[in-house]
Design an enzyme around this catalytic site. Structure first.
Site, PDB file in Angstrom:
ATOM      1  N   TYR A 104      51.809  41.971  40.183  1.00  0.00           N
ATOM      2  CA  TYR A 104      50.622  41.765  41.007  1.00  0.00           C
ATOM      3  C   TYR A 104      51.032  41.185  42.360  1.00  0.00           C
ATOM      4  O   TYR A 104      51.693  40.154  42.438  1.00  0.00           O
ATOM      5  CB  TYR A 104      49.647  40.839  40.286  1.00  0.00           C
ATOM      6  CG  TYR A 104      48.424  40.481  41.087  1.00  0.00           C
ATOM      7  CD1 TYR A 104      47.642  41.472  41.689  1.00  0.00           C
ATOM      8  CD2 TYR A 104      48.044  39.160  41.248  1.00  0.00           C
ATOM      9  CE1 TYR A 104      46.524  41.141  42.422  1.00  0.00           C
ATOM     10  CE2 TYR A 104      46.923  38.822  41.978  1.00  0.00           C
ATOM     11  CZ  TYR A 104      46.167  39.812  42.566  1.00  0.00           C
ATOM     12  OH  TYR A 104      45.056  39.480  43.301  1.00  0.00           O
ATOM     13  N   ASP A 177      51.656  38.329  31.807  1.00  0.00           N
ATOM     14  CA  ASP A 177      50.410  38.779  32.414  1.00  0.00           C
ATOM     15  C   ASP A 177      50.009  40.047  31.662  1.00  0.00           C
ATOM     16  O   ASP A 177      50.608  41.108  31.839  1.00  0.00           O
ATOM     17  CB  ASP A 177      50.609  39.064  33.900  1.00  0.00           C
ATOM     18  CG  ASP A 177      49.339  39.568  34.582  1.00  0.00           C
ATOM     19  OD1 ASP A 177      48.395  39.979  33.880  1.00  0.00           O
ATOM     20  OD2 ASP A 177      49.301  39.571  35.827  1.00  0.00           O
TER      21      ASP A 177
END
Length: 388
Positions: A104, A177
């Site tokens: 990300y 994540d």
């Protein structure tokens, strides 16, 4: 029926089956109080002192996430970034951290700038390579290995169990994540991870109307207690209405994710041999580099995210053709974010800017719950117009 014997689908749909004892309501109330009454002998037997990190509206969402992730405890945060950065802030300046090159973008920028300036030693590697991790890890000095799988926006797959074996042998924690994987498809804690993070804004809520994050831990530890303190002291907490909306959103988590997965698979297969598409990046395709690992650690689908690389024309580069394609869609929405009920399309390189791992001809697709045939037809038409 005992909740321990229920399938995750049932736990999510009924949000653990909670019923308000005072009113018999099957949806929880929203607690807006910021402070709580102290007992006459100066104690707080309610367990609540101040609402910053003790609001009752958090309880049901945190308990549900914990159950779905098969964890010990969960914490809600004001955003995915607040949740993720709390993990790193629980470390000490000088600690060595290993993170993926593909991840990300906002968190990657934070690690390269704030976290590095603060004193963490951050090393970015190809996290899908066990050899790269083995070469990077420093026994006794590496304190955390951060995984994102599938990793945005190339959907790179990391072997969670293998990564945990390497990291734990060196004394490092592993945080995952799992925003794209979701608890529907993957439970990183059962594969050995210590912490799992969700940008709950995305699939957990699923309606593009809440900013939220969560952390779930496999077992209590000093690091987890530091994370708890960081949440309380920095104040990166969720509002009570947002917590209520998150609980509501998770009730439809399983049908939403399964619909998105089925449509993403169909879309990926359709465009995999399309004359205007150079490459489709999706873990559900047998030709995808991480397909076999994804098939082993994801159950019931490969996620609702994929990317396509658009071919250029005699007049347009692949980048220009990709941007033109995004400009011509009608059903897909040109917007950032992912995991909502509506399908989104985005030219990711122009969002991330210099240094992005996203090729300039790449379009990131977040598949929603619309009819897959309609989504294919809309993207097909846009590609034809861009190549006319």
């Amino acid at each position: 029926m005992d909740a321990k014997n229920m399938k995750p689908e049932s736990l999510a749909a009924q949000a653990l089956g909670w019923v308000d004892e005072a009113t018999r309501a099957i949806a929880p109330p929203i607690h807006t109080a910021t402070t709580y009454l102290r007992d006459e002998d100066n104690q707080y037997r309610s367990g609540r002192v101040y609402s910053r990190d003790q609001n009752p509206s958090y309880d049901q969402a945190e308990a549900l996430i914990t159950a779905l992730e098969a964890g010990h405890q969960s914490l809600l945060f004001a955003s995915g970034m607040a949740a993720a950065t709390a993990v790193f802030l629980a470390l000490a300046p000088g600690d060595h951290v290993v993170a993926p090159k593909v991840m990300y973008w906002s968190l990657r920028n934070w690690l390269k700038n704030f976290a590095t300036d603060w004193g963490l030693v951050v090393e970015f590697i190809e996290m899908d390579s066990a050899a790269a991790l083995q070469a990077a890890i420093q026994p006794g000095k590496t304190k955390l290995v951060w995984i994102e799988t599938p990793a945005n926006p190339l959907w790179t797959i990391t072997d969670i169990a293998a990564t945990c074996r390497i990291a734990h042998a060196a004394g490092a924690l592993v945080a995952v994540d799992s925003t794209v994987g979701t608890p529907v498809l993957s439970q990183p804690l059962t594969l050995g991870a210590d912490i799992v993070m969700h940008a709950a804004t995305k699939y957990l809520n699923g309606h593009s109307d809440v900013i939220a994050g969560s952390l779930t831990v496999r077992a209590d530890s000093p690091t987890w207690q530091r994370i708890r303190a960081i949440r309380a002291q920095l104040g990166g907490v969720l509002g009570p209405f947002e917590a209520w909306l998150l609980t509501r959103g998770m009730r439809t988590l399983f049908p939403r994710v399964r619909t998105a997965c089925a449509s993403a698979q169909r879309i990926a297969e359709y465009f995999d041999t399309h004359p205007h598409v150079a490459e489709v990046l999706y873990p559900g395709l047998p030709s995808f580099a991480g397909h076999s690992v994804a098939a082993a650690q994801m159950q019931g689908g490969f996620g609702g995210m994929l990317s396509i690389r658009v071919k250029g024309t005699n007049e347009r580069s692949g980048e220009a053709a990709a941007i033109a394609t995004a400009a011509k869609v009608q059903l897909w929405k040109r917007a950032t974010s992912l995991g909502g009920v509506e399908s989104l399309i985005e030219h990711r390189a122009s969002v991330e800017g210099p240094g992005t791992p996203a090729p300039s001809d790449l379009l990131r697709l977040s598949v929603g719950i619309e009819d897959a045939g309609d989504l294919i037809a809309d993207l097909e038409a846009a590609l034809k117009l861009a190549h006319a």
